[in-house]
Write a protein that holds these residues in place. Structure first.
Motif, PDB file in Angstrom:
ATOM      1  N   TYR A  47       0.833  -1.210   0.000  1.00  0.00           N
ATOM      2  CA  TYR A  47       0.000   0.000   0.000  1.00  0.00           C
ATOM      3  C   TYR A  47       0.865   1.255   0.000  1.00  0.00           C
ATOM      4  O   TYR A  47       0.589   2.207  -0.739  1.00  0.00           O
ATOM      5  N   GLU A  48       1.903   1.264   0.808  1.00  0.00           N
ATOM      6  CA  GLU A  48       2.796   2.428   0.840  1.00  0.00           C
ATOM      7  C   GLU A  48       3.414   2.690  -0.529  1.00  0.00           C
ATOM      8  O   GLU A  48       3.610   3.843  -0.914  1.00  0.00           O
ATOM      9  N   GLU A  49       3.705   1.628  -1.253  1.00  0.00           N
ATOM     10  CA  GLU A  49       4.323   1.760  -2.577  1.00  0.00           C
ATOM     11  C   GLU A  49       3.326   2.199  -3.643  1.00  0.00           C
ATOM     12  O   GLU A  49       3.626   3.042  -4.476  1.00  0.00           O
ATOM     13  N   THR A  50       2.114   1.610  -3.612  1.00  0.00           N
ATOM     14  CA  THR A  50       1.152   1.820  -4.704  1.00  0.00           C
ATOM     15  C   THR A  50       0.052   2.824  -4.388  1.00  0.00           C
ATOM     16  O   THR A  50      -0.578   3.343  -5.301  1.00  0.00           O
ATOM     17  N   LYS A  51      -0.216   3.033  -3.102  1.00  0.00           N
ATOM     18  CA  LYS A  51      -1.340   3.876  -2.653  1.00  0.00           C
ATOM     19  C   LYS A  51      -2.683   3.366  -3.183  1.00  0.00           C
ATOM     20  O   LYS A  51      -3.636   4.117  -3.331  1.00  0.00           O
ATOM     21  N   ASN A  52      -2.782   2.068  -3.437  1.00  0.00           N
ATOM     22  CA  ASN A  52      -4.016   1.469  -3.938  1.00  0.00           C
ATOM     23  C   ASN A  52      -5.046   1.447  -2.801  1.00  0.00           C
ATOM     24  O   ASN A  52      -4.884   0.706  -1.834  1.00  0.00           O
ATOM     25  N   PRO A  53      -6.130   2.215  -2.916  1.00  0.00           N
ATOM     26  CA  PRO A  53      -7.104   2.299  -1.821  1.00  0.00           C
ATOM     27  C   PRO A  53      -7.880   1.013  -1.568  1.00  0.00           C
ATOM     28  O   PRO A  53      -8.473   0.857  -0.497  1.00  0.00           O
ATOM     29  N   THR A  54      -7.868   0.071  -2.503  1.00  0.00           N
ATOM     30  CA  THR A  54      -8.587  -1.189  -2.263  1.00  0.00           C
ATOM     31  C   THR A  54      -7.919  -2.017  -1.171  1.00  0.00           C
ATOM     32  O   THR A  54      -8.540  -2.919  -0.616  1.00  0.00           O
ATOM     33  N   TYR A  55      -6.674  -1.718  -0.845  1.00  0.00           N
ATOM     34  CA  TYR A  55      -5.979  -2.459   0.210  1.00  0.00           C
ATOM     35  C   TYR A  55      -6.391  -2.008   1.610  1.00  0.00           C
ATOM     36  O   TYR A  55      -6.278  -2.771   2.565  1.00  0.00           O
ATOM     37  N   LEU A  56      -6.848  -0.776   1.726  1.00  0.00           N
ATOM     38  CA  LEU A  56      -7.125  -0.213   3.050  1.00  0.00           C
ATOM     39  C   LEU A  56      -8.159  -0.982   3.863  1.00  0.00           C
ATOM     40  O   LEU A  56      -7.937  -1.201   5.051  1.00  0.00           O
ATOM     41  N   PRO A  57      -9.286  -1.407   3.303  1.00  0.00           N
ATOM     42  CA  PRO A  57     -10.243  -2.160   4.130  1.00  0.00           C
ATOM     43  C   PRO A  57      -9.652  -3.436   4.719  1.00  0.00           C
ATOM     44  O   PRO A  57      -9.948  -3.787   5.863  1.00  0.00           O
ATOM     45  N   TYR A  58      -8.813  -4.118   3.967  1.00  0.00           N
ATOM     46  CA  TYR A  58      -8.165  -5.329   4.483  1.00  0.00           C
ATOM     47  C   TYR A  58      -7.227  -4.971   5.628  1.00  0.00           C
ATOM     48  O   TYR A  58      -7.240  -5.613   6.682  1.00  0.00           O
ATOM     49  N   LEU A  59      -6.421  -3.949   5.428  1.00  0.00           N
ATOM     50  CA  LEU A  59      -5.468  -3.540   6.460  1.00  0.00           C
ATOM     51  C   LEU A  59      -6.183  -3.069   7.720  1.00  0.00           C
ATOM     52  O   LEU A  59      -5.794  -3.402   8.831  1.00  0.00           O
TER      53      LEU A  59
END
Length: 91
Positions: A47-59
């Motif tokens: 996420y830090e590398e890509t800033k892909n917001p789809t990862y945030l709910p999982y994290l």
């Protein structure tokens, strides 16, 4: 793999990591336990590398579980729960 990518910036390695997570997100969620938290660290770096917001709910979901619901030992350490076994009071 993530550490290797961070050191080399090899785009193919980053793409392999992204593909792996994309495939995992197509499956039913895995049981949360101490061993499955390792992937969440990698996802954090991704996420830090890509800033892909789809990862945030999982994290956020896994982080919330870690801080509020993960079983702890009597001394406050993370209990070594794994698939099918609580390993009572084991770090």
């Amino acid at each position: 793999m993530m550490k290797y990518y961070q050191l080399t910036k090899t785009e193919n390695v980053l793409n392999m990591i992204i593909k792996w997570f994309d495939q995992q997100f197509e499956q039913p969620p895995v049981e949360k336990n101490v061993n499955t938290m390792v992937q969440m660290l990698t996802l954090t770096y991704l996420y830090e590398e890509t800033k892909n917001p789809t990862y945030l709910p999982y994290l956020e979901t896994w982080g919330d579980w870690l801080y509020h619901d993960m079983p702890c030992t009597k001394d406050g350490g993370f209990q070594h729960i794994v698939f099918g076994s609580q390993n009572n009071q084991q770090l």
